[in-house]
Design a protein around this motif. Sequence first.
Motif, PDB file in Angstrom:
ATOM      1  N   GLU A   1       4.623  -8.636  -7.753  1.00  0.00           N
ATOM      2  CA  GLU A   1       3.861  -7.786  -6.838  1.00  0.00           C
ATOM      3  C   GLU A   1       3.792  -8.459  -5.472  1.00  0.00           C
ATOM      4  O   GLU A   1       3.308  -9.587  -5.342  1.00  0.00           O
ATOM      5  N   THR A   2       4.297  -7.779  -4.445  1.00  0.00           N
ATOM      6  CA  THR A   2       4.265  -8.309  -3.092  1.00  0.00           C
ATOM      7  C   THR A   2       3.006  -7.846  -2.366  1.00  0.00           C
ATOM      8  O   THR A   2       2.261  -6.987  -2.857  1.00  0.00           O
ATOM      9  N   GLU A   3       2.795  -8.382  -1.182  1.00  0.00           N
ATOM     10  CA  GLU A   3       1.662  -7.943  -0.369  1.00  0.00           C
ATOM     11  C   GLU A   3       1.809  -6.467  -0.024  1.00  0.00           C
ATOM     12  O   GLU A   3       0.814  -5.727   0.003  1.00  0.00           O
ATOM     13  N   GLU A   4       3.038  -6.026   0.210  1.00  0.00           N
ATOM     14  CA  GLU A   4       3.273  -4.611   0.499  1.00  0.00           C
ATOM     15  C   GLU A   4       2.912  -3.738  -0.704  1.00  0.00           C
ATOM     16  O   GLU A   4       2.286  -2.677  -0.553  1.00  0.00           O
ATOM     17  N   ASP A   5       3.287  -4.179  -1.906  1.00  0.00           N
ATOM     18  CA  ASP A   5       2.918  -3.445  -3.123  1.00  0.00           C
ATOM     19  C   ASP A   5       1.410  -3.350  -3.246  1.00  0.00           C
ATOM     20  O   ASP A   5       0.863  -2.285  -3.585  1.00  0.00           O
ATOM     21  N   TYR A   6       0.736  -4.460  -3.002  1.00  0.00           N
ATOM     22  CA  TYR A   6      -0.730  -4.481  -3.118  1.00  0.00           C
ATOM     23  C   TYR A   6      -1.371  -3.518  -2.117  1.00  0.00           C
ATOM     24  O   TYR A   6      -2.314  -2.792  -2.455  1.00  0.00           O
ATOM     25  N   GLU A   7      -0.846  -3.481  -0.890  1.00  0.00           N
ATOM     26  CA  GLU A   7      -1.391  -2.568   0.118  1.00  0.00           C
ATOM     27  C   GLU A   7      -1.201  -1.111  -0.300  1.00  0.00           C
ATOM     28  O   GLU A   7      -2.032  -0.254   0.009  1.00  0.00           O
ATOM     29  N   MET A   8      -0.117  -0.818  -1.025  1.00  0.00           N
ATOM     30  CA  MET A   8       0.096   0.538  -1.532  1.00  0.00           C
ATOM     31  C   MET A   8      -0.985   0.915  -2.541  1.00  0.00           C
ATOM     32  O   MET A   8      -1.427   2.073  -2.596  1.00  0.00           O
ATOM     33  N   THR A   9      -1.426  -0.054  -3.344  1.00  0.00           N
ATOM     34  CA  THR A   9      -2.516   0.213  -4.288  1.00  0.00           C
ATOM     35  C   THR A   9      -3.814   0.497  -3.543  1.00  0.00           C
ATOM     36  O   THR A   9      -4.558   1.424  -3.904  1.00  0.00           O
ATOM     37  N   LYS A  10      -4.082  -0.264  -2.488  1.00  0.00           N
ATOM     38  CA  LYS A  10      -5.273   0.008  -1.676  1.00  0.00           C
ATOM     39  C   LYS A  10      -5.192   1.404  -1.051  1.00  0.00           C
ATOM     40  O   LYS A  10      -6.185   2.140  -1.027  1.00  0.00           O
ATOM     41  N   ASP A  11      -4.014   1.757  -0.580  1.00  0.00           N
ATOM     42  CA  ASP A  11      -3.836   3.083   0.020  1.00  0.00           C
ATOM     43  C   ASP A  11      -4.044   4.188  -1.015  1.00  0.00           C
ATOM     44  O   ASP A  11      -4.611   5.248  -0.702  1.00  0.00           O
ATOM     45  N   PHE A  12      -3.566   3.957  -2.240  1.00  0.00           N
ATOM     46  CA  PHE A  12      -3.756   4.960  -3.297  1.00  0.00           C
ATOM     47  C   PHE A  12      -5.237   5.214  -3.520  1.00  0.00           C
ATOM     48  O   PHE A  12      -5.680   6.362  -3.635  1.00  0.00           O
ATOM     49  N   ILE A  13      -6.013   4.157  -3.600  1.00  0.00           N
ATOM     50  CA  ILE A  13      -7.461   4.298  -3.807  1.00  0.00           C
ATOM     51  C   ILE A  13      -8.114   4.996  -2.619  1.00  0.00           C
ATOM     52  O   ILE A  13      -9.023   5.824  -2.781  1.00  0.00           O
TER      53      ILE A  13
END
Length: 437
Positions: free
Chosen positions: A321-333
């Motif tokens: 999991e990259t920082e970009e992947d993690y930011e996508m999870t934040k965006d989903f929420i």
Amino acid sequence: MKFTVVSPEIYTYGAMLIGGVLRDEGYNVSLSTKLSVKPKETLMLSLFSTQHLLSDEIKKLVKDHRSKGGKVYVGGPVSAYFEMVLGELEPDCVCVGEGEETVKKLAGDGVSNDFPGLAFYDDGSEIVFTGKAERVYVNKRPLPLIPPDIGSQDIRGASAYIETHRGCTGGCTFCQVPRYFGRDIQSRSVEDILKEVREFKKRGAKRLSVSGGTGSLFQYKNGEINEEKFIELMKGMAEIMGPKNISSPDIRVDCISDDILEAIRNYTIGWIFFGLESGSDRVLKKMGKGVTANQAAEAVAACHEHGLKAAGSFIVGYHGETEEDYEMTKDFITMNQLDDVFISIAEPIPKTPLADLVLRTPDEENPVFVPHTDEYKALKITEAEARSFDLMMHADLFRTNMRPVTNDIFDIYLKNVRKDGDDIRRATAVLRKYYGG
């Protein structure tokens, strides 16, 4: 012969079922969540977490009971990695896999090479595994041994989770269910389940939840979800317990329909818990979820359209999991208002693909071990812990009932992520001890 079935912390359905098997075989059986047993009784430990194998209290219980001449048998989901159970707890044997048939023979004949489903040390301290246990047919079972205080138990609001089927069609790399029960679905009959529901109510259960991984896979056959049978089951359970005392919370985002959602609205407490895990399709693919973030968003929206509450579980710190992947999870929420959110760090359950990946990954590349060097550096936590901590606070801002992060909540979240990180590092160490090659 008297047996005490101990299920630490909570009365699990599996422990109650094994208690019912022994009771119907004519044995004197008691069920407990306390780590205690009388000297002359045979102790059957029903364990569902790797953390149980690392518990000093459980290790002491096993050692003390055996030193007094008592027998100790271990079963439950941890039996899938029996080498670790034997090495950490040193019981008389492990009842491996589905135990309903094996435990009958074990209770009558003791530890033996003569039937499958057992693992134990021989005289030379070598592990003997007698082979895969007989397949259990879920409709051929007794009523569970239901404790008199079942009504006081609270597992996500339910007195107990009852089993409607075994197996899961999914292939999530972090999950043990399809590897323990298989990917074909074996369902019980509606009549058998409702008989059990009546018994739970009679014994004082206040609310019951459906377990089995994905509730709507009940009576799944030939690649098709059986909406009619699922609705029949929900309606029947609600008629016995009352619609506000039934839940079928855990469902995959690709296993819903309008009719299923209407049944959940009409016959249950009206909540669904989706294992959403990530907002990144790349990470979802690594996890073997078999769905996309867009499918997950559509499922959340469908729940709200039917007047249901939708909660989501997320896993952070997954390997790769990259920082970009993690930011996508934040965006989903941010974009998909959930009614509740649960965050956890990826835990390597032995003999899952994730565990194999962890064993191949050096600590300097494992986010559970890598120190966080950005916003939360002063807290001295790891990258996985930082993402978990950050996502908890982020989710509080975007749930339907926004919750401000006070100093007390901040401290609780920080304490929880540190504990999660410590637990997973301990689990990783013992994983390497037995399966690291």
